[in-house]
Design an enzyme around this catalytic site. Structure first.
Site: not given
Ligand code: G3P
Length: 221
Positions: A87-88
């Site tokens: 997740k970014l």
């Protein structure tokens, strides 16, 4: 619409998984902090979640701030288990990191998305999942569901050469879940409390009490 659970709490994940409705898990630094976990245990914790939900995507968020650090941390997180998704948070550095990670076959969930242009860029960069935050838009007096609808329509207008799914995130209530499904979100990631509220309905509770009372009459007849 698929259901993910938005939590890092192992008991909550186990219970939701036991219902047979769960298609994935999303976590973030705040949710991990809520478990009381320490930095040194973070990766082990993600491995535990990935083990509970074998075969289902589990988002583990990178806290790196530069592209190179995001690629390095993302590569490490993705190696923790085959079902870990990196997740970014959407930003210039993360778009470049998403592009590089996707080229390595690492799935990315681009988070903290609040607009269609952010979502379109995330999809083009190679994000596998895009997470618009509905509740936080409502919190500042705008319409989170309307924003989600724009994002779903804009993103799904095009082909990116890879699958892209929109995750309605920052979901707070059964109403959000209904609206996310009506707007065509592919997935809703729902905190455990809100998920339980989706199961309950006051008329179900009332109806069950009446069945029980009437059955008692039958037993005593
Ligand atoms: O998945 C995103 C979510 O964790 C954010 O939710 O309630 O903190 O806005 P919330």
């Amino acid at each position: 619409m698929k259901f993910f659970i938005d939590t890092a709490d192992l008991d909550e994940i186990r219970e939701a998984a036991s219902w047979g409705c769960l298609a994935g898990v999303t976590t973030n630094p705040s949710l991990y902090a809520r478990t009381g976990g320490r930095l040194a245990d973070f990766e082990d914790h993600m491995v535990r979640i990935a083990g509970i939900c074998e075969g289902l995507p589990v988002s583990a968020e990178s806290t790196a701030t530069t592209t190179q650090e995001m690629i390095a941390e993302g590569t490490r997180l993705a190696a923790l288990a085959p079902n870990v998704v990196v997740k970014l948070p959407v930003c210039d550095a993360a778009l470049a990191a998403t592009h590089a990670l996707a080229a390595q076959g690492v799935e990315v969930n681009m988070t903290l998305v609040f607009s269609a242009p952010q979502a379109l860029l995330a999809a083009r960069a190679g994000a596998r999942y895009i997470s618009p935050f509905i509740g936080r838009i409502d919190d500042i007096g705008y319409d989170g569901i309307a924003c989600l609808e724009e994002i779903v329509r804009a993103v799904h207008n095009y082909d990116y050469g890879h699958e892209v799914e929109i995750i309605a995130a920052s979901v707070r209530s059964p109403h959000h879940v209904t609206q996310a499904a009506l707007m065509g979100a592919d997935i809703a990631t729902v905190p455990f409390g809100a998920l339980k509220n989706c199961v309950r309905h006051p008329l179900t509770v009332e109806g069950l009490a009446k069945f029980e009372a009437d059955w008692e009459k039958v037993r005593n007849a």
